[in-house]
Design a protein around this motif. Structure first.
Motif, short mmCIF file in Angstrom:
data_model
loop_
_atom_site.label_atom_id
_atom_site.label_comp_id
_atom_site.label_asym_id
_atom_site.label_seq_id
_atom_site.Cartn_x
_atom_site.Cartn_y
_atom_site.Cartn_z
N GLY A 51 43.12 106.89 30.92
CA GLY A 51 42.38 106.33 31.97
C GLY A 51 41.69 107.54 32.65
O GLY A 51 41.65 107.73 33.94
N THR A 52 41.29 108.68 32.13
CA THR A 52 40.41 109.65 32.44
C THR A 52 39.08 109.61 31.99
O THR A 52 38.67 109.03 30.87
N LEU A 53 38.16 110.38 32.82
CA LEU A 53 36.82 110.50 32.35
C LEU A 53 36.35 111.98 31.83
O LEU A 53 36.94 112.98 32.31
N ASP A 54 35.58 112.12 31.03
CA ASP A 54 35.23 113.20 30.28
C ASP A 54 34.06 113.91 30.96
O ASP A 54 33.00 113.31 30.66
N VAL A 55 34.28 115.06 31.69
CA VAL A 55 33.08 115.57 32.44
C VAL A 55 33.11 116.95 31.92
O VAL A 55 33.92 117.62 31.51
N ARG A 56 31.57 116.92 31.35
CA ARG A 56 31.43 118.50 30.83
C ARG A 56 30.31 119.15 31.55
O ARG A 56 29.18 118.46 32.15
N LEU A 57 30.23 120.48 31.64
CA LEU A 57 29.26 121.40 32.49
C LEU A 57 28.88 122.50 31.36
O LEU A 57 29.82 122.97 31.00
N GLU A 102 25.06 135.55 32.14
CA GLU A 102 26.31 135.05 31.50
C GLU A 102 26.11 133.31 31.50
O GLU A 102 25.59 132.86 32.20
N GLU A 103 27.04 132.43 30.93
CA GLU A 103 26.91 131.22 30.81
C GLU A 103 28.55 130.78 30.28
O GLU A 103 29.36 131.47 29.64
N GLY A 104 28.58 129.48 30.42
CA GLY A 104 30.04 128.87 29.97
C GLY A 104 29.80 127.50 29.80
O GLY A 104 29.02 126.84 30.34
N GLU A 105 30.88 126.98 28.92
CA GLU A 105 30.97 125.54 28.74
C GLU A 105 32.30 125.28 29.11
O GLU A 105 33.54 125.78 28.80
N PHE A 106 32.14 123.98 30.17
CA PHE A 106 33.42 123.61 30.63
C PHE A 106 33.70 122.10 30.39
O PHE A 106 32.68 121.51 30.27
N ALA A 107 34.93 121.89 30.53
CA ALA A 107 35.31 120.37 30.48
C ALA A 107 36.67 120.04 31.36
O ALA A 107 37.42 120.95 31.62
N LEU A 108 36.29 118.97 31.78
CA LEU A 108 37.48 118.33 32.73
C LEU A 108 37.63 116.87 32.38
O LEU A 108 36.87 116.19 32.39
N GLN A 109 39.08 116.66 32.29
CA GLN A 109 39.55 115.21 32.47
C GLN A 109 39.80 114.65 33.90
O GLN A 109 40.66 115.03 34.46
N LEU A 110 38.79 113.94 34.26
CA LEU A 110 39.09 113.32 35.68
C LEU A 110 39.72 112.13 35.77
O LEU A 110 39.44 111.00 35.14
#
Length: 737
Positions: free
Chosen positions: A147-153, A167-175
């Motif tokens: 029941g989560t959404l995959d959010v990436r940035l 600088e830079e970065g790859e991010f992921a979050l389970q919402l």
């Protein structure tokens, strides 16, 4: 040379894979292949975290916010949407599930950060950059799974103290879709309080000459009589250093706030409306109280006609000359004369590239290749044609990759692949392996099936083709005379014309060998095949090892002494492993197994030092007692405005021509005396690692690689000197001041 085909084939694979992987961030900022990205990226300067705020879950009509929270180390800062006198704003690129649409960053009010005479707009401490997310009516919550959404940035930011580091970065979050996500509610509430409120009153801007008169109505009673800070959302309209200094006035006329400000000499055409942010200089003790307001002022008058009137004559001449020499933002078709000149320069530059010291190891191997064919004219012609094809196609591939990445927004130039420490380390390992093979420690046939081991003998054309690929890989960091201008033209041309210039470079480089394969007299002086070839082969191992020494030194400039030490330790372990594989029986198995285990442990323990960046100040070889100082566009502009001549050395550790010029012409006592006599400021722009500011400065000069040497003089256009710098040329340019 026996079994050389396999070594060249391995090199081609490593080179293409390494160059492709370089286009992303360094390993410090990106997850390893196959690993999940996390919500936090930490660098020595900032801690960045992807956060979310969904107090009622995720659904149509329900509020949803995402954001990047950046916590800066002391003295470091990042930038607002208009960074001010220097800098770049933070950029966010979202990958969201279907039905979710991210808006623009709701920028909190910045504050002014002064560095010397410059004024920037940005953030220190902790700041949250929130982004509103619209949940569309077609959004469907997942029925299965957790029941989560995959959010990436993917986020990029420029963090500065005195020096600046992209600088830079790859991010992921389970919402979670259902239930509240309010862990960071306080941070989002504070960010909301830091947003400028929209003004209901009217605002007008009147342009008079080089100044702007502003009148704002509708500010709340709490703001009246207060001193306000002003931020223009549009860059290069006002002079940030002047607005934050004493070169402007503000006053209250009843309930109207008025200001008189200087216009920026870099401004463009007059807009119809100008968005501005006003903020209390003394923020209320109540952090939630309103303290900033946004207005969009109607503009009356025009400022484009006198756009550069307030610039000093020296700086104006430099800006106009650079603008005339720099490529246009969008590629436009070159005239026939310009295209022919670029092609001729490319052909001649490629021909002279054979004289660069980077290419010497391949030259020696090709000489041996011609001798191997002896009097077999057909084999020589086929080898020459295949070598030419390998060189030209490699130049086309490298040029196409460069043009494609630049079109995608990457700030790259010629020699870009060696700006990656990982690529440098791979090349060092490969040349060590080739050197050991040339020295006779092993033959590739010992480790591969017999059919593969005889590929070179059965397919000499393929061997010659891959020799061309190897030659381009070694030569690509070098810039020969005539190459600089041709490459500068090429990156501004449409794709077909630009690739024609890269093809001309390749043809020029391969031309001597193509001529040798077609004209018997060219190689008639070579001795017949015989025992001398084995001796020559062993001797050629030493240029390969010398190339490894150079690559380790380059890595030391990029990643420091720890990075160079780690690479040397791994190279020694690799050499021992190759030696162990030449042994026989049980001994080979035992020693090789121990070395593989030891090498794996060593790589995990110190391998990260190879890609670990060092501070810019440590990369620029300018000591406290040196006449040379680190380059910046702002420093150059300051010196030019003050009327002081400036000499800029655009260089890189991996550029052999740069190092030769630095240790000969630029250390010549007569040249240094002339610099001192004419009070010329000496600046060094180090492009060893990727630096968008230096890439942009090179593009302004119509160049795409290093070395580049530029002499700026008051009241005169910049003088770009040749790549192979001579004492006479520099002294002649200085005499004309």
């Amino acid at each position: 040379m026996p079994h050389r085909l396999l070594s060249h084939f391995l090199f081609a694979l490593l080179f293409i894979a390494s160059s492709a992987s370089w286009t992303g961030a360094s390993a410090q900022f990106n997850p390893k292949p196959g690993a999940r990205a996390g919500s936090v990226v930490t660098t020595p300067r900032v801690r960045a975290e992807l956060v979310a705020h969904a107090p009622e879950g995720v659904g149509p009509g329900q509020p949803l916010w995402l954001g990047l929270q950046i916590t800066h180390q002391p003295e470091w800062h990042t930038y607002w949407k208009n960074p001010g006198d220097s800098g770049l704003p933070t950029e966010l690129a979202w990958t969201l599930p279907a039905g979710l649409t991210a808006g623009d960053i709701a920028w909190p009010v910045p504050h002014t950060i002064r560095i010397g005479t410059l004024a920037n707009h940005g953030y220190e401490g902790t700041v949250l950059l929130p982004v509103p997310v619209q949940v569309g009516p077609d959004f469907k919550a997942p029925l299965a799974g957790n029941g989560t959404l995959d959010v990436r940035l993917r986020a990029t930011w420029l963090v500065c103290r005195v020096e600046c580091i992209p600088e830079e970065g790859e991010f992921a979050l389970q919402l979670p879709v259902r239930g509240s996500t309010a862990l960071h509610a306080a941070a989002f509430a504070q960010s909301q309080a830091d947003q400028p409120l929209a003004l209901a009153g009217t605002s007008q801007v009147q342009v008079q000459g080089e100044r702007l008169q502003l009148r704002v109505h509708g500010l709340p009673a709490a703001a009246r009589g207060q001193t306000l800070a002003l931020f223009a959302e549009t860059p290069e309209v006002l002079v940030p250093a002047a607005v934050s200094g004493k070169d402007w006035t503000q006053a209250w006329d009843g309930d109207a706030w008025t200001a008189d400000l200087p216009l920026s000499p870099q401004r463009g055409d007059t807009p119809e409306r100008l968005p501005l942010v006003l903020a209390l200089e003394q923020r209320p003790a109540d952090r939630a109280a309103p303290h900033a307001w946004r207005t969009v002022a109607d503009v009356n008058g025009t400022w484009a006609a006198a756009a550069r009137a307030s610039v000093s004559p020296a700086l104006a001449a430099a800006l106009e000359a650079n603008q005339a020499a720099s490529p246009t933002p969008a590629p436009t078709s070159a005239s026939l004369g310009t295209l022919l000149a670029a092609l001729a320069g490319g052909l001649l530059g490629g021909l002279l590239l054979n004289l660069m010291p980077c290419v010497f190891p391949v030259l020696a191997i090709k000489v041996l290749g011609f001798a191997q064919h002896g009097s077999n004219r057909r084999a020589q012609r086929l080898a020459g044609a295949a070598y030419t094809g390998g060189v030209v196609l490699s130049f086309l591939a490298l040029g196409g990759l460069l043009l494609g990445l630049r079109a995608a927004g990457e700030q790259l130039g010629w020699g870009f692949q060696l700006q990656s420490p990982a690529v440098v380390a791979l090349l060092a390992a490969l040349f060590t392996l080739i050197g050991l093979n040339l020295a006779g420690l092993f033959e590739f046939g010992q480790f591969v099936p017999g059919r593969l081991a005889t590929l070179q003998a059965r397919h000499p054309v393929g061997d010659a083709f891959l020799s061309g690929v190897l030659a381009v890989a070694i030569a690509s960091p070098c810039t020969a005379p005539f190459m600089g201008a041709s490459l500068g033209f090429a990156v501004a041309m449409p794709g077909a014309q630009a690739l024609a210039v890269f093809a001309a470079l390749g043809l020029g480089m391969a031309l001597p060998y193509l001529a040798a394969s077609l004209v018997p007299a060219v190689v008639g002086w070579l001795p017949r095949p015989g025992p001398w070839m084995a001796t020559f082969r062993h001797a050629m191992a030493f240029p390969m090892f010398a190339t490894v020494v150079w690559l380790v030194w380059v890595l030391g400039q990029q990643s420091g002494i720890d990075g160079a030490g780690a690479l040397l330790a791994l190279l020694v372990t690799g050499c021992a492993l190759v030696w162990s594989l030449t042994l026989r029986g049980r001994t080979r198995m035992v020693i090789a197994s121990c070395l593989i285990a030891g090498g794996a442990w060593l790589a995990s323990a110190i391998g990260q030092n190879i890609t670990k960046p060092v501070e810019r100040a440590a990369q620029v070889a300018v000591g406290a007692n040196s006449a040379w100082h680190a380059w910046s566009a702002e420093r150059t502009a300051e010196l030019m405005t003050a009327g002081q001549p400036v000499f800029v050395d655009f260089t890189a550790a991996w550029c052999v021509t740069c190092q030769y010029n630095k240790r000969t012409t630029l250390t010549d006592s007569s040249v240094l005396a002339d610099f001192a006599e004419r009070k010329v400021a000496l600046l060094r722009a180090d492009w060893t690692r990727r630096d968008p500011a230096i890439t942009a400065a090179l593009a302004q000069l119509g160049r795409s690689g290093v070395p580049v040497y530029v002499l700026y003089a008051p009241g005169k256009a910049p003088v770009v000197l040749t790549e192979i710098l001579s004492v006479a040329e520099v002294r002649q340019a200085l005499a004309a001041l």
